[in-house]
Structures are given as structure tokens and as C-alpha cells.
Design an enzyme around this catalytic site. Structure first.
Site, PDB file in Angstrom:
ATOM      1  CD  GLN A   1      12.140  10.233 -23.745  1.00  0.00           C
ATOM      2  OE1 GLN A   1      11.797  11.009 -24.619  1.00  0.00           O
ATOM      3  NE2 GLN A   1      13.095   9.332 -23.916  1.00  0.00           N
TER       4      GLN A   1
ATOM      5  CD  GLU B   1      10.561   3.317 -23.133  1.00  0.00           C
ATOM      6  OE1 GLU B   1      11.010   3.281 -21.971  1.00  0.00           O
ATOM      7  OE2 GLU B   1      11.264   3.583 -24.121  1.00  0.00           O
TER       8      GLU B   1
ATOM      9  CG  ASP C   1      15.828   9.335 -20.959  1.00  0.00           C
ATOM     10  OD1 ASP C   1      16.580  10.278 -21.281  1.00  0.00           O
ATOM     11  OD2 ASP C   1      15.302   8.572 -21.800  1.00  0.00           O
TER      12      ASP C   1
ATOM     13  CD  GLU D   1      18.774   7.312 -21.226  1.00  0.00           C
ATOM     14  OE1 GLU D   1      18.288   7.323 -22.381  1.00  0.00           O
ATOM     15  OE2 GLU D   1      18.451   6.460 -20.360  1.00  0.00           O
TER      16      GLU D   1
ATOM     17  CG  ASP E   1      19.714   7.094 -25.827  1.00  0.00           C
ATOM     18  OD1 ASP E   1      20.173   6.448 -26.794  1.00  0.00           O
ATOM     19  OD2 ASP E   1      18.490   7.270 -25.665  1.00  0.00           O
TER      20      ASP E   1
ATOM     21  CE  LYS F   1      17.594   3.820 -26.390  1.00  0.00           C
ATOM     22  NZ  LYS F   1      16.979   5.155 -26.636  1.00  0.00           N
TER      23      LYS F   1
ATOM     24  NE  ARG G   1      15.355   3.532 -29.364  1.00  0.00           N
ATOM     25  CZ  ARG G   1      15.949   4.239 -30.333  1.00  0.00           C
ATOM     26  NH1 ARG G   1      16.799   3.624 -31.140  1.00  0.00           N
ATOM     27  NH2 ARG G   1      15.731   5.533 -30.477  1.00  0.00           N
ATOM     28  CB  SER G   2       9.295   4.531 -27.282  1.00  0.00           C
ATOM     29  OG  SER G   2       9.636   4.964 -28.579  1.00  0.00           O
TER      30      SER G   2
ATOM     31  CE  LYS H   1      15.561   4.283 -20.149  1.00  0.00           C
ATOM     32  NZ  LYS H   1      16.109   5.450 -20.870  1.00  0.00           N
TER      33      LYS H   1
END
Length: 432
Positions: A176, A218, A255, A298, A324, A349, A378-379, A400
Site C-alpha cells: 500500500q 494520500e 505499509d 505496518e 493497524d 486512528k 486516513r485515506s 503518519k
């Protein structure tokens, strides 16, 4: 002169809660909430939304009407805010964060906040905190520290998306995100300069290679490499172009988001046309650890592949191994991870948990087990910069946000710049 009808002791009481539907960074609906207090203080917050979500997260409430925003509307959540939630909170003191968060959870009555909607609850929870900070005449990060009962704050080490794939970039790469961590930076300003230089260098190198890139959710570049090794090599070239020493000035984080390509007990790497079991996946990642300055990984395994997580963590104790989807900011799952030795760091998060107090509890549980904490966006984000203050006020250590592109990302980076000016704190980086 204070008006006779104005009770100073009750000036922090909530006067009004108002919700509305706005659009996030992907053009999709999300929730925004304003909380107004008797003394005129007010706070606003927005609910972020993920693309790569764990199955154990609390649940957003979406309308499901295909004729409006492809079913992603949040009018039901907004109605809950302006109805039940507003009625529940009116007249209560905004300075009672834990009590209000507990009242919201109790009133919802479900384990995953699916009735009122986790998006409705988290936006309300964060707006309460911001309103209370203004009432107390404190910067938000210092008020957060006060809620946590500490005077210790710190500037977080940023980890920044350079290359992206997975759910953030139409599955153009298996992994990702490939991120840079400016481990040699002493100040936040130095860190930001390094990250901006690497992002620009990577963009220039891809252009020189004749590769057209997709801009990911992102803000990362998505070159669509078939193999992770190609992405690692590009990261190293970008470090060199930016005149930074790999492993000294700058290092790599990834990630994997392995749950996204885990099926029937196997990890399916479409780009490389390979299928790996848990042990083979560990060896695959271990090869990158040995060959590159890879210091943080991650979601290396599926969110329920506990045995692979535990064995990998034991095998690579000097690497930050971040959960995560594994933990979803849930104190109980974090406790299980500590018990079985799965991972050594937790991604935090706030919308995965549903309330600010719940996120605090997740951080406390992680720290009690010796796990590092990384505050994460978050995205699907908004211009709300709350997590920047959260990272500083909670002494999280790392953040992050996404790439150094796009206004919803820069709102957080720029807020950290303002806080750094106020706090004049050095950066430190440690995950154990």
C-alpha cells in the site's frame, strides 16, 4: 460585569450540537460537527474515513441510497447528531470528556457504534474536546495533555508517503505505501525539509524514467511497479538525489496492508504472480530488511493471522512492526497482541475506535505493554488538523499523515509547524 443570569460555574455547558454533511478529500460525504458552549466557545471537528479498513473497526453509518453520492451519503448520521446526540449532550459540561464519550457509547448501545454511526460519534467527541480547549483558553495539544494528566508533550517523528499502491492507488502495486522517515532530523523543520526533498526527488526520477504516475489518495506517487523491489530501489535513488544518507539521515517504512491480498490462508502478490504462506511471507519481508534501511513495517500479515505476527515480531526485534488492521485502535485487541507478542507498535486512528477517550485508552494499553504509538490519518481526510495536536499532546512519538501534497494533508503538517514554533521541542525517534 457578569450578567446575573449567567452562571460562571456552568459556562462550559454544551448549548448546541450541530452536524452537517461535507465532502472529504476523495469527494465523498463525511460528517462535520459544531459544538457550542454557554460562554460562547465553540469547537468544530470532522470524521475521517478509510479505504483500507479492518473488519474489526467500529462502523460508519452510510445512507445506502444509490441515487445520492453512490450510496455513501451520511444524512442518517447527521440526523442522529442533530437529534438524539444533541439532546443527550445539551446542558452537560464539555470539560467532562470521558463522561460524555461514555454517554455516547452507552446511548448508542452497540459494540461497534453502528446505531448512531461511528462517524457521527467521533466527530462529536473531537468537537467537544476542541470546544473545551477554547473554553479553557489552552492550545488544543496542551488541553489534550491535560486530559491525559501529563505535562509532557513532544513533536512526533513524521513518516511520509512517497510511493503508494494497494487500496490507496487502484491496486497499482501490491504493497500500500512506501514511506520515508527522517531519522537524522533534530527538529520538525529539518524533518519536513528532508521529506519534501525526497518526495520531489522521487517525482523527478520517475519523470526521467518516463513513468506516468497516478496520484494516490494520500498524495503518494504510484508508478505501478510490478515488484516491491523496484519501489525500494526508487526510494534509494530518491534518497541519493536528495543528498541524504540511507539509514543515517533517512530510512524506509512500508505499509503492506496484507489483509487486502490475503485469501484462503495465503498471501497473493498479483504484481509478482506469487502466492505465499505466512512463513514464506515473513522470509519475503525479511529479505527487504536485510537489503534496505527498512525500519518499520505496518500490517505485514492479515488482521487475524496472529501466529505469523507473533513469530515475525520475535524474529525481527529491532524492526518496528506496526499493527493497524490487527489492532484497530481497540484496547482489547492490543491486550491480546501484547499477550502473544504480536507486533511492537500500534497505529492509532481515532475513528477506528469511535471516541477520543477510547483512543486514549488504546494508547495507554499499548504503552503499558511497551509498544510504540503512531498517530495516523486516513485515506479520506478533511482540513481538520486535530490529529496533529493529538500527536503532540499525547506524546505519541510518531505521526503518519500522508504525503507532503494536498491541502487535507498539509493542514496537519502546517499545524505541526505552528506547534513546533510554540513548543521549540526536539524530535526523538524510538519505538521501544
Amino acid at each position: 460585569m457578569t450578567h446575573p443570569s449567567f452562571n460562571l460555574a456552568r459556562s462550559a455547558d454544551i448549548l448546541q450540537v450541530r452536524g452537517r454533511q461535507i465532502l472529504d478529500s476523495r469527494g465523498r460525504p463525511t460528517v462535520e460537527v459544531d459544538v457550542s458552549l454557554r460562554d460562547g466557545s465553540s469547537g468544530r471537528a470532522c470524521a475521517p474515513s478509510g479505504a483500507s479498513t479492518g473488519r474489526h473497526e467500529v462502523l460508519e453509518l452510510r445512507d445506502g441510497d444509490d441515487g445520492l453520492h453512490e450510496g455513501r451519503g451520511v444524512s442518517k448520521a447527521v440526523n442522529n447528531i442533530n437529534g438524539e446526540i444533541a439532546e443527550l449532550l445539551k446542558g452537560r459540561p464539555a470539560t467532562s470528556q470521558a463522561g460524555l464519550d461514555e454517554a455516547l457509547r452507552t446511548h448508542d448501545g452497540t459494540a461497534n457504534l453502528s446505531r448512531l454511526g461511528a462517524n457521527a460519534v467521533i466527530a462529536t467527541s473531537l468537537a467537544i474536546c476542541r470546544a473545551a480547549a477554547i473554553h479553557e483558553r489552552l492550545p488544543l495539544h496542551r488541553y489534550i495533555a491535560q486530559l491525559l494528566g501529563t505535562t509532557r508533550t513532544s513533536m512526533p517523528m513524521p513518516m511520509t508517503n512517497i510511493l503508494s499502491g494497494g487500496a490507496h492507488a487502484r491496486r497499482s502495486m501490491d504493497f500500500q505505501d512506501f514511506l520515508a522517515i527522517p531519522v537524522g532530523a533534530k527538529t520538525y523543520g529539518d524533518a519536513l525539509n528532508m521529506l519534501a526533498s525526497v518526495r520531489s526527488a522521487a517525482s523527478d526520477l520517475l519523470a526521467e524514467d518516463g513513468i506516468t504516475t497516478l496520484l494516490a489518495d494520500e498524495g503518494g506517487l504510484s508508478p505501478g511497479y510490478a515488484s516491491a523491489d523496484e519501489a525500494f530501489r526508487l526510494m534509494m535513488r530518491a534518497f541519493e538525489r536528495a543528498k541524504l544518507r540511507p539509514g543515517h539521515d533517512i530510512a524506509i517504512a512500508i505499509d503492506v496492508a496484507a489483509s487486502e491480498f490475503y485469501r484462503d490462508g495465503k498471501y497473493h502478490l498479483a504484481g509478482e504472480q506469487r502466492t505465499l504462506d505466512g512463513e514464506e511471507m515473513a522470509e519475503y519481508l525479511g529479505d527487504f530488511i536485510r537489503r534496505y534501511p527498512l525500519i518499520s513495517i505496518e500490517d505485514a500479515f492479515d488482521q487475524d493471522d496472529w501466529s505469523s505476527w507473533s513469530s515475525f515480531t520475535k524474529r525481527f526485534p529491532k524492526v518496528q512492526i506496526v499493527g493497524d488492521d490487527l489492532f484497530v485502535t481497540n484496547p482489547d485487541r492490543i491486550a491480546r497482541g501484547i499477550e502473544v507478542g504480536a507486533a511492537n507498535a500500534v497505529l492509532i486512528k481515532v475513528n477506528q475506535n469511535g471516541t477520543l477517550t477510547g483512543a486514549f485508552e488504546a494508547m495507554k494499553r499499548a504503552r503499558a505493554g511497551g509498544y510504540a504509538t503512531v498517530i495516523s490519518a486516513r485515506s479520506g481526510e478533511t482540513e481538520d488538523s486535530f490529529i496533529a495536536d493529538l500527536a503532540v499532546g499525547s506524546d505519541a512519538g510518531q505521526i503518519k499523515i500522508g504525503s507532503v501534497r494536498n491541502s487535507e494533508r498539509l493542514a496537519k503538517y502546517n499545524q505541526l509547524t505552528r506547534i513546533a514554533e510554540l513548543e521549540a521541542a526536539e524530535l526523538t525517534f524510538s519505538f521501544s
